[in-house]
Design a protein around this motif. Structure first.
Motif, PDB file in Angstrom:
ATOM      1  N   TRP A 127       0.827  -1.208   0.000  1.00  0.00           N
ATOM      2  CA  TRP A 127       0.000   0.000   0.000  1.00  0.00           C
ATOM      3  C   TRP A 127       0.859   1.255   0.000  1.00  0.00           C
ATOM      4  CZ3 TRP A 127      -4.076  -2.410  -1.191  1.00  0.00           C
ATOM      5  CH2 TRP A 127      -4.417  -3.612  -0.571  1.00  0.00           C
ATOM      6  N   VAL A 141      -7.143  -5.086   5.377  1.00  0.00           N
ATOM      7  CA  VAL A 141      -5.781  -5.376   4.904  1.00  0.00           C
ATOM      8  C   VAL A 141      -5.027  -4.090   4.554  1.00  0.00           C
ATOM      9  CG1 VAL A 141      -6.100  -7.738   4.091  1.00  0.00           C
ATOM     10  CG2 VAL A 141      -6.688  -5.841   2.565  1.00  0.00           C
ATOM     11  N   ARG A 142      -5.754  -3.008   4.310  1.00  0.00           N
ATOM     12  CA  ARG A 142      -5.116  -1.782   3.837  1.00  0.00           C
ATOM     13  C   ARG A 142      -4.908  -0.773   4.962  1.00  0.00           C
ATOM     14  NH1 ARG A 142      -5.843   0.945  -1.972  1.00  0.00           N
ATOM     15  NH2 ARG A 142      -4.498   2.743  -1.598  1.00  0.00           N
ATOM     16  N   ASN A 143      -5.916  -0.657   5.813  1.00  0.00           N
ATOM     17  CA  ASN A 143      -5.786   0.290   6.916  1.00  0.00           C
ATOM     18  C   ASN A 143      -6.375  -0.286   8.206  1.00  0.00           C
ATOM     19  OD1 ASN A 143      -5.384   2.485   8.498  1.00  0.00           O
ATOM     20  ND2 ASN A 143      -6.247   3.975   7.061  1.00  0.00           N
ATOM     21  N   PRO A 144      -5.705  -1.312   8.746  1.00  0.00           N
ATOM     22  CA  PRO A 144      -6.263  -1.991   9.932  1.00  0.00           C
ATOM     23  C   PRO A 144      -6.435  -1.053  11.129  1.00  0.00           C
ATOM     24  CG  PRO A 144      -3.981  -2.699   9.514  1.00  0.00           C
ATOM     25  CD  PRO A 144      -4.421  -1.907   8.313  1.00  0.00           C
ATOM     26  N   ARG A 145      -5.563  -0.044  11.224  1.00  0.00           N
ATOM     27  CA  ARG A 145      -5.659   0.855  12.384  1.00  0.00           C
ATOM     28  C   ARG A 145      -6.952   1.670  12.366  1.00  0.00           C
ATOM     29  NH1 ARG A 145      -0.558   1.012  15.155  1.00  0.00           N
ATOM     30  NH2 ARG A 145       0.731  -0.501  14.057  1.00  0.00           N
ATOM     31  N   GLU A 200       3.083  -3.893  16.407  1.00  0.00           N
ATOM     32  CA  GLU A 200       2.984  -4.417  15.041  1.00  0.00           C
ATOM     33  C   GLU A 200       1.624  -5.077  14.845  1.00  0.00           C
ATOM     34  OE1 GLU A 200       5.864  -7.455  13.887  1.00  0.00           O
ATOM     35  OE2 GLU A 200       4.533  -8.052  12.251  1.00  0.00           O
ATOM     36  N   ILE A 201       0.936  -4.683  13.794  1.00  0.00           N
ATOM     37  CA  ILE A 201      -0.321  -5.357  13.458  1.00  0.00           C
ATOM     38  C   ILE A 201      -0.033  -6.412  12.412  1.00  0.00           C
ATOM     39  CG2 ILE A 201      -2.595  -5.072  12.411  1.00  0.00           C
ATOM     40  CD1 ILE A 201      -2.833  -2.413  13.751  1.00  0.00           C
ATOM     41  N   ARG A 202      -0.557  -7.624  12.655  1.00  0.00           N
ATOM     42  CA  ARG A 202      -0.451  -8.704  11.671  1.00  0.00           C
ATOM     43  C   ARG A 202      -1.857  -9.066  11.222  1.00  0.00           C
ATOM     44  NH1 ARG A 202       3.926 -12.469  14.967  1.00  0.00           N
ATOM     45  NH2 ARG A 202       5.605 -10.926  14.890  1.00  0.00           N
ATOM     46  N   VAL A 203      -2.116  -8.891   9.932  1.00  0.00           N
ATOM     47  CA  VAL A 203      -3.426  -9.231   9.385  1.00  0.00           C
ATOM     48  C   VAL A 203      -3.306 -10.558   8.658  1.00  0.00           C
ATOM     49  CG1 VAL A 203      -5.334  -8.494   7.934  1.00  0.00           C
ATOM     50  CG2 VAL A 203      -3.908  -6.774   9.065  1.00  0.00           C
ATOM     51  N   TRP A 204      -4.161 -11.505   9.004  1.00  0.00           N
ATOM     52  CA  TRP A 204      -4.141 -12.841   8.398  1.00  0.00           C
ATOM     53  C   TRP A 204      -5.302 -12.953   7.428  1.00  0.00           C
ATOM     54  CZ3 TRP A 204       0.031 -15.895   9.648  1.00  0.00           C
ATOM     55  CH2 TRP A 204       0.800 -15.447  10.741  1.00  0.00           C
ATOM     56  N   ASP A 205      -5.008 -12.969   6.127  1.00  0.00           N
ATOM     57  CA  ASP A 205      -6.045 -13.100   5.110  1.00  0.00           C
ATOM     58  C   ASP A 205      -6.213 -14.586   4.804  1.00  0.00           C
ATOM     59  OD1 ASP A 205      -7.820 -12.837   3.062  1.00  0.00           O
ATOM     60  OD2 ASP A 205      -6.579 -11.520   1.806  1.00  0.00           O
ATOM     61  N   PHE A 223      -0.401 -11.287   6.081  1.00  0.00           N
ATOM     62  CA  PHE A 223      -0.032 -12.678   5.802  1.00  0.00           C
ATOM     63  C   PHE A 223      -1.100 -13.313   4.916  1.00  0.00           C
ATOM     64  CE2 PHE A 223       3.413 -13.381   8.929  1.00  0.00           C
ATOM     65  CZ  PHE A 223       3.305 -12.204   9.667  1.00  0.00           C
ATOM     66  N   TYR A 238      -8.136 -19.128  11.215  1.00  0.00           N
ATOM     67  CA  TYR A 238      -7.343 -18.494  12.260  1.00  0.00           C
ATOM     68  C   TYR A 238      -8.166 -18.137  13.487  1.00  0.00           C
ATOM     69  CZ  TYR A 238      -3.552 -18.310   8.946  1.00  0.00           C
ATOM     70  OH  TYR A 238      -2.550 -18.674   8.078  1.00  0.00           O
ATOM     71  N   ASP A 240       3.471  -2.724  10.055  1.00  0.00           N
ATOM     72  CA  ASP A 240       2.475  -3.790   9.996  1.00  0.00           C
ATOM     73  C   ASP A 240       2.777  -4.775   8.865  1.00  0.00           C
ATOM     74  OD1 ASP A 240       1.414  -2.234  11.948  1.00  0.00           O
ATOM     75  OD2 ASP A 240      -0.125  -1.345  10.679  1.00  0.00           O
ATOM     76  N   ARG A 241       2.279  -5.994   9.044  1.00  0.00           N
ATOM     77  CA  ARG A 241       2.447  -7.013   8.005  1.00  0.00           C
ATOM     78  C   ARG A 241       1.119  -7.693   7.693  1.00  0.00           C
ATOM     79  NH1 ARG A 241       7.252 -10.917   9.560  1.00  0.00           N
ATOM     80  NH2 ARG A 241       6.521 -10.567  11.683  1.00  0.00           N
TER      81      ARG A 241
END
Lengths: 222, 216
Positions: free
Chosen positions: A199, B143-147, B162-167, A210, B174, A207-208
């Motif tokens: 992005w 996924v683009r702006n989790p905050r 750290e934010i980890r987004v699991w798609d 997965f 999950y 941030d990551r």
């Protein structure tokens, strides 16, 4: 396929309705559809073909009709496709039993039975005989630049991007072919992407994201 | 003709768009009554499935898993190693949890779960997904702006975390293991599990409280 279902990163959908009533089914028909999807399906169907049939719902309906409504439409499309139901029957709401042929006899199952045997619904998609990764953990990878018009699980937002192999999960049924009725297995990995790789506005964020991706979506890079 | 023809399905959807009643309840009724009339489904089995996911299976199961992981380090180890096996010990294995993964929150990491391509969800431990989880708004933005999404859920998260987004793009599902709230060490399993909100197991809640009842 590059359809409306591939929503990751699309903008303009507005705020999220965060304060909803905490119930499994808001309407009776939602529960009925959930249960129908558990009880029966068109023959020779795979989850991947079913998902593809859902993706093919017209964009306006996909976005605007309720969630379980789209399940019902998907189910209907697969039954029509399998010649189990006809458009005529759906128009009239009356079954033409002359067309019914060699269908499985439905089983009557009690709540108690379903509760006790629920673990049978935990379907495995991996091939236990294959557990050798061909890409190492921490290896850098580049995802395919393009998708294709069939069903695929490499979303648009993660195409042509650099990531790192995070975890290996064995060989799982490859959805792109499974959606065409062909069952093959391919190594599956969780791949980590830096937010800033995906992005433009994420620069400086740690941030990551997965994604679980099959081997043929990935190219090893230095 | 192949039974896996996208063009044919598109045509069928066009017919359905024209001929199905607009009301969702009537659409599902059409499907149900035709399948029952054709002898493809049994009405009582349908009732039992509705009851199973209205009364028996829901996020309380996930909360029990979390509470046990907080209090039993060996169970937690098994859960992190092979979550499907670990939840089978509790009788919670089932629909969509054959390849379950548990991701753990820490003081420096916050995990969030989504399915951007459909709406995959670990049904047998969290029940039916909340409506917001299935909306285009959540699936597109998380996924683009989790905050910004967390902010809407009232979760303030420091930039240093750290934010980890699991798609959920494959058949893995999950479960987020939230952090145990301060001051809850002496509580029993039942009380502990009552602190775990459904949203905290998806990642749209982070700071569990010891004196508020579960809301969502």
């Amino acid at each position: 396929m590059d359809g409306i279902h591939d929503l990751g990163g699309k903008e303009g959908f507005g705020p999220i309705e965060v304060d909803e009533e905490h119930v499994a089914f808001r309407y009776i028909w939602e529960g009925r559809e959930w249960a129908l999807s558990r009880c029966a399906r068109a023959p020779h169907i795979s989850i991947d073909w079913w998902r593809h049939c859902r993706e093919l719902i017209q964009a306006e309906d996909y976005l605007n009709r309720p969630y379980f409504d789209s399940w019902a439409q998907t189910d209907l499309s697969t039954y029509i496709n399998a010649d189990i139901l006809s458009i005529e029957e759906i128009k009239t709401g009356k079954a033409d039993n002359s067309s019914t042929k060699n269908l499985p006899v439905p089983v009557k199952l009690s709540l108690e039975y379903l509760r006790k045997n629920h673990r049978e619904n935990a379907i495995k998609f991996n091939n236990p005989e294959r557990s050798e990764p061909s890409i190492k953990i921490n290896q850098s990878v580049l995802t395919n630049r393009n998708g294709h018009s069939g069903h695929t699980r490499l979303p648009q937002y993660a195409r042509g991007r650099h990531g790192v192999i995070h975890k290996y999960h064995g060989a799982h049924i490859f959805p792109d072919l499974s959606a065409k009725g062909i069952k093959t297995y391919q190594n599956l990995y969780s791949v980590a992407f830096e937010a800033a790789e995906l992005w433009p506005e994420a620069n400086g964020r740690r941030d990551r994201i997965f994604l679980d991706l099959w081997e043929s979506y990935l190219i090893e890079v230095n | 003709m192949s039974k896996f023809d996208s063009k044919r399905i598109t045509e069928i959807h066009q017919h359905l768009h024209t001929h199905l009643p607009s009301d969702s309840a009537l659409r599902v009724k059409t499907l149900e009554s035709l399948l029952v009339e054709k002898g493809l489904v049994n009405g009582e089995t349908i009732d039992a499935w509705v009851e199973l996911y209205s009364e028996v299976i829901g996020p309380k199961r996930g909360a029990e898993i979390v509470a046990l992981a907080w209090t039993d380090p060996e169970f937690k180890q098994r859960l992190m190693n092979n979550a499907s096996l670990a939840i089978d010990e509790l009788g919670f294995l089932g629909t969509a949890t054959g390849h379950l993964q548990v991701v753990e929150n820490t003081p420096l990491v916050h995990n969030l779960v989504v399915c951007t391509l459909c709406s995959c969800y670990p049904f047998s431990i969290l029940g039916i997904a909340p409506a917001w989880y299935k909306t285009a708004a959540y699936r597109s933005r998380i996924v683009r702006n989790p905050r910004s999404v967390l902010e809407e859920f009232g979760v303030e998260i420091d930039d240093s975390i750290e934010i980890r987004v699991w798609d959920s793009t494959a058949e893995l599902r999950y479960l987020v293991l939230p952090q145990q709230p301060e001051g809850s060490k002496s509580m029993d399993l039942k009380l502990l599990s009552s602190l775990v909100t459904r949203n905290s197991m998806i990642g749209t809640d982070r700071f569990l409280k010891i004196n508020t009842r579960r809301k969502s």
